[in-house]
Enzyme design. Structure first.
Site, PDB file in Angstrom:
ATOM      1  N   ARG A   1      -0.917  -4.389   6.344  1.00 14.68           N
ATOM      2  CA  ARG A   1      -2.271  -3.807   7.018  1.00 14.68           C
ATOM      3  C   ARG A   1      -1.735  -2.854   7.676  1.00 14.68           C
ATOM      4  NH1 ARG A   1      -5.301  -6.088   4.180  1.00 14.68           N
ATOM      5  NH2 ARG A   1      -6.907  -7.435   4.974  1.00 14.68           N
TER       6      ARG A   1
ATOM      7  N   GLU B   1      -8.410   4.170   6.857  1.00 21.47           N
ATOM      8  CA  GLU B   1      -8.633   4.181   5.434  1.00 21.47           C
ATOM      9  C   GLU B   1     -10.242   4.623   5.164  1.00 21.47           C
ATOM     10  OE1 GLU B   1      -7.443   0.570   3.736  1.00 21.47           O
ATOM     11  OE2 GLU B   1      -5.463   0.705   4.507  1.00 21.47           O
TER      12      GLU B   1
ATOM     13  N   HIS C   1      -4.924   1.496  -1.417  1.00 24.03           N
ATOM     14  CA  HIS C   1      -4.930   0.035  -1.049  1.00 24.03           C
ATOM     15  C   HIS C   1      -5.538  -0.683  -2.306  1.00 24.03           C
ATOM     16  CE1 HIS C   1      -6.372  -2.771   2.429  1.00 24.03           C
ATOM     17  NE2 HIS C   1      -5.826  -3.434   1.563  1.00 24.03           N
TER      18      HIS C   1
END
Length: 324
Positions: free
Chosen positions: A237, A266, A285
């Site tokens: 994360r 993000e 991601h």
């Protein structure tokens, strides 16, 4: 009459049909306050919630008095207010096993691409810079026999260790909340404190969930302890890392390179200094982003919601005590 559920993420047709066999399904684009207000009656009646990449907090739960279970198409659940869900006896389901191998592949890809400068040199070739035999300014660094430090020896950490040990003959150090006997027996992994791992590892791979305890676990102090030749990898994360400290460490040469699948914010800002660094591989991601795995995650999430609303919480439930 079938229970009513809200779907806030598109599903493949066959999975949507499976969901509709058990529930009356209402599809919405997102869980924004505007969407909730526009569909207030639907949210008020819903007993189930299924989707991903949206925040589920106390304010939303106030609008959903009949909600009994929510199912996320992800292993991570830091975007859910678990305390608020638990206080209201709402089950939270997730997909912890489906994506293990795929995320480990992504981690290994980041290790290889940063060490061998794959992205950087590929772009140089496309730019027409390959005009003669290459020299040292194109060289990377070896991966095999190098020491891999894994911070977080869960399912994904184990899968990464398997690839590193058997595929690249890498000595493995790890730091976790407890000793992992299987990792030590299968991969000859050595447990050590975080400082030792940082000082001895050639690659430091961070695979931690975001919690109050892990927020900004990696900052200036940690990067300063790493080898100047070390490569940092994060596919856990983003907020576990102080991104400004990472940028500073790269700019000052305290670490050699970074491979990043996750970020503090993000999508990553186009103005981020990380994007102008040749020694940074930044991907959006993509840890679990294969067709096969994303389908498997969605299928698992559908089954999880069906099970939860039938009172079956033997697996994949974050707060199973709610059902007691």
């Amino acid at each position: 009459m079938k229970p009513s559920v809200i779907l806030y993420k598109a599903l493949p047709d066959d999975l949507l049909q499976r969901l509709q066999e058990h529930f009356t399904v209402h599809q919405v684009a997102n869980l924004s306050p505007q969407t909730v207000d526009q569909n207030a009656a639907i949210f008020a009646e819903a007993e189930g919630l299924l989707g991903s990449n949206e925040n589920v907090d106390a304010a939303l739960l106030e609008k959903m008095p009949r909600l009994r279970a929510t199912s996320t198409i992800s292993v991570g659940y830091d975007n859910f207010d678990v305390d608020a869900l638990t206080a209201r006896k709402i089950l939270l389901m997730h997909t912890p096993t489906v994506l293990t191998e795929t995320v480990a592949d992504t981690l290994m890809a980041l290790v290889l691409s940063t060490a061998r400068r794959v992205v950087e040199v590929a772009e140089r070739v496309k730019a027409g810079e390959w005009t003669a035999s290459i020299g040292p300014d194109w060289y990377g660094t070896d991966v095999y026999h190098k020491t891999l430090g894994i911070v977080g020896m869960g399912r994904i950490g184990m899968a990464l260790a398997q690839r590193a040990h058997f595929g690249f003959n890498m000595p493995i150090l790890y730091n976790a909340r407890r000793h992992h006997k299987e990792a030590e027996e299968r991969f000859n992994a050595r447990y050590c404190d975080l400082d030792t791992l940082l000082q001895e590892s050639d690659f430091v791979c961070l695979i931690l969930p975001l919690t109050d305890e892990t927020y900004h676990l990696f900052g200036a102090e940690q990067f300063a302890k790493m080898k100047s030749s070390a490569i940092f990898i994060n596919a856990g994360r983003g907020p576990v890392v102080d991104e400004n400290a990472l940028i500073a460490a790269l700019q000052k040469g305290e670490i050699h390179a970074a491979g990043l699948d996750v970020f503090e914010q993000e999508p990553l800002s186009v103005d981020s200094p990380l994007l102008s660094m040749a020694n940074v591989v930044a991907v959006p991601h993509i840890g679990s982003a294969t067709h096969e795995t994303r389908y498997g995650m969605a299928a698992c999430a559908v089954d999880n919601l069906i099970d939860a609303l039938q009172g079956k919480v033997e697996k994949n439930c974050v707060n199973p005590h709610v059902a007691d």
